[in-house]
Enzyme design. Structure first.
Site, mmCIF file in Angstrom:
data_model
loop_
_atom_site.group_PDB
_atom_site.id
_atom_site.type_symbol
_atom_site.label_atom_id
_atom_site.label_comp_id
_atom_site.label_asym_id
_atom_site.label_seq_id
_atom_site.Cartn_x
_atom_site.Cartn_y
_atom_site.Cartn_z
ATOM 1 N N ASP A 116 0.816 -1.222 0.000
ATOM 2 C CA ASP A 116 0.000 0.000 0.000
ATOM 3 C C ASP A 116 0.848 1.270 0.000
ATOM 4 O OD1 ASP A 116 -2.227 -1.710 0.206
ATOM 5 O OD2 ASP A 116 -2.078 -1.711 2.386
ATOM 6 N N GLU B 91 23.650 7.055 5.989
ATOM 7 C CA GLU B 91 23.099 6.061 6.898
ATOM 8 C C GLU B 91 23.289 4.661 6.328
ATOM 9 O OE1 GLU B 91 21.917 6.627 9.909
ATOM 10 O OE2 GLU B 91 22.362 8.756 9.658
ATOM 11 N N GLU C 40 -11.137 -0.780 -4.589
ATOM 12 C CA GLU C 40 -10.577 -0.172 -3.381
ATOM 13 C C GLU C 40 -9.302 0.586 -3.739
ATOM 14 O OE1 GLU C 40 -9.413 -3.263 -0.671
ATOM 15 O OE2 GLU C 40 -8.417 -4.426 -2.224
#
Length: 509
Positions: free
Chosen positions: A36, A320, A202
């Protein structure tokens, strides 16, 4: 997730059958399962918010407890910021951290998400933070929208040019409300879209491009949910269906995310393409695309290579360790020094960082590491896990998994642009944790005040200093960056250095 896959032997099978994937860029996250996608561009960075499919499935259904956040400035190397929000953040919710979206307004970030209420049924909540990476807190202490408990999922939010914000959502049907300026309340009633876009199921994604409104969504295809879209000249429709953009792949569900970044358009989606993947173990991918001349969206193929890199990575600033294009074996975790670190490192694991520009060459390398065992090594290789070895950084025991120390080594042969592989070697078991890394050039004099490396001291450097003091950046893109910015030599970079910088620009000092 990766350690579980190792135990099951899935990575071995995956590598054997699809060896080229070892060097691919899609899916963009491999340390865990993501779903998602919801991209958001802010301050020159693309932030990617995702759901998180847990390794262990409960009741043979979607098992999702929190959301995750990643960021990129080049669309190929993504930095893991951990979890900015969990379903348990909402005291009235009991779980199911499904698809949400973040938007910036009022100098805050608002995260609209669906969760299952303790009293039953789904509802939409809204959380707020001062930072895109969180932490987010419940803005209301109650749901923002409770309409149809079985269908109140997958919110998408958009602010139109006139300042009016809209929140769309829905499974089976599509609804919207007009949000107020405060972004945590709405005016008028809940409106059901009728007719809804063709085959709408959806996962709506609502945005505007060149005065045309787009509703991209998961539709019912021939093999599970594909991604389709509709357009309108009004933010509330009516909607004209335009057909399929992308078919489904190894996952029954789908969810789009669309954004523009640095002059390019990007399309996010999820598949079941990682080892052990499927409908309940999904992974986010991204593709670059161009709109057709009439504003329509072309069919977008799913690729392993993903988009082109929009800028090279600078190895001479602090990077990082959890900034990753592709990895094998490692996981990420919360770091005691802030942010995240790379952990659970075993012999043979590696991290790929794409498109690293070493320029005329690097002379040394430093890594921030921690180990409760005898440690291991970081082999620095170019272009593949077995590529040219330009240096080996030995990591010894530091006294604990969160007891951090700097380890360094000399570098030879790192010049030009290459993919960098940080390959980890050593004995059995976990070797060490890894927080950040940085290369250094040889014989580069420090020009006081030159913070961007262009060998001059001007307004551009002053702008960088202001961003540093405001906390918008953590380093300057030059060697000895702290020395270059610490103009009054008191060991810190603050407003006093800004004052000295103004005098420097005026020729007073």
């Amino acid at each position: 997730m990766k350690k579980v896959c190792k135990m099951l032997g899935l990575l071995i099978i995956f590598t054997t059958l699809f060896s080229s994937v070892c060097y691919a860029d899609n899916p963009v996250v491999q340390t865990l399962y993501t779903a998602d996608p919801a991209p958001m561009v802010y301050n020159g960075t693309c932030y990617l918010f995702t759901g998180h499919d847990e390794d262990t499935i409960v009741n043979n259904f979607y098992t999702m407890n929190d959301w995750r956040c990643y960021s990129s400035t080049d669309m190929v190397n993504w930095t893991d910021h951990g979890s900015p929000l969990a379903a348990t953040t909402f005291s009235w919710a009991k779980g199911d951290a499904w698809a949400g979206q973040v938007i910036f307004r009022n100098n805050k970030f608002y995260y609209y998400v669906p969760v299952t209420r303790k009293t039953g049924g789904y509802a939409l909540g809204v959380a707020v933070s001062d930072s895109p990476t969180g932490p987010f807190t419940d803005a209301l202490g109650k749901p923002l929208v409770t309409n149809n408990g079985g269908s109140d999922i997958d919110p998408t939010v958009f602010i139109d040019d006139n300042g009016q914000a809209y929140l769309y959502w829905g499974n089976g049907n599509l609804w919207y409300v007009k949000l107020n300026q405060d972004m945590i309340s709405y005016s008028g009633g809940i409106v059901q879209v009728s007719p809804k876009p063709t085959s709408y199921v959806e996962g709506p994604w609502f945005y505007k491009q060149n005065n045309l409104y787009y509703m991209v969504y998961a539709g019912m295809g021939s093999n599970g949910e594909d991604i389709q879209y509709a357009t309108s000249t009004s933010p509330t429709g009516p909607w004209t269906s335009k057909g399929e953009i992308m078919p489904s792949k190894n996952s029954f569900t789908n969810h789009p995310g669309v954004t523009d970044f640095k002059g390019n358009s990007y399309f996010f989606y999820h598949t079941g393409d990682l080892p052990g993947g499927g409908s309940y173990h999904r992974s986010v991918g991204v593709e670059q695309f161009k709109y057709n001349g009439d504003g329509t969206i072309p069919t977008i193929p799913i690729t392993q290579t993903g988009p082109a890199q929009v800028q090279y990575l600078n190895p001479f600033v602090k990077n990082e360790a959890e900034t990753i294009c592709w990895e094998s074996g490692i996981e990420t975790e919360t770091c005691s020094e802030g942010g995240m670190d790379v952990g659970f490192i075993e012999n043979g694991d590696y991290i790929k960082v794409k498109g690293v520009d070493f320029g005329t060459g690097a002379a040394s390398f430093v890594a921030r590491v921690a180990s409760a065992t005898s440690g291991g090594n970081i082999e620095l290789r170019l272009d593949s896990p077995t590529g040219k070895l330009v240096g080996t950084c030995a990591v010894s025991e530091t006294g604990g998994w969160q007891t951090w120390s700097d380890k360094s080594c000399t570098i030879s042969g790192a010049e030009g642009v290459h993919d960098l592989y940080l390959k980890f070697t050593g004995g059995s078991g976990y070797l060490f944790n890894f927080n950040w890394w940085k290369f250094e050039k040889s014989g580069t004099p420090t020009v006081v005040g030159d913070l961007n490396g262009d060998n001059s001291v001007d307004a551009a450097d002053y702008a960088l200093m202001k961003k540093y003091i405001l906390g918008l950046i953590n380093d300057f893109p030059v060697d000895n960056d702290i020395e270059a910015g610490d103009l009054n030599k008191d060991g810190t970079i603050d407003a006093l250095d800004c004052a000295v910088f103004k005098k420097l620009l005026l020729g007073i000092v």
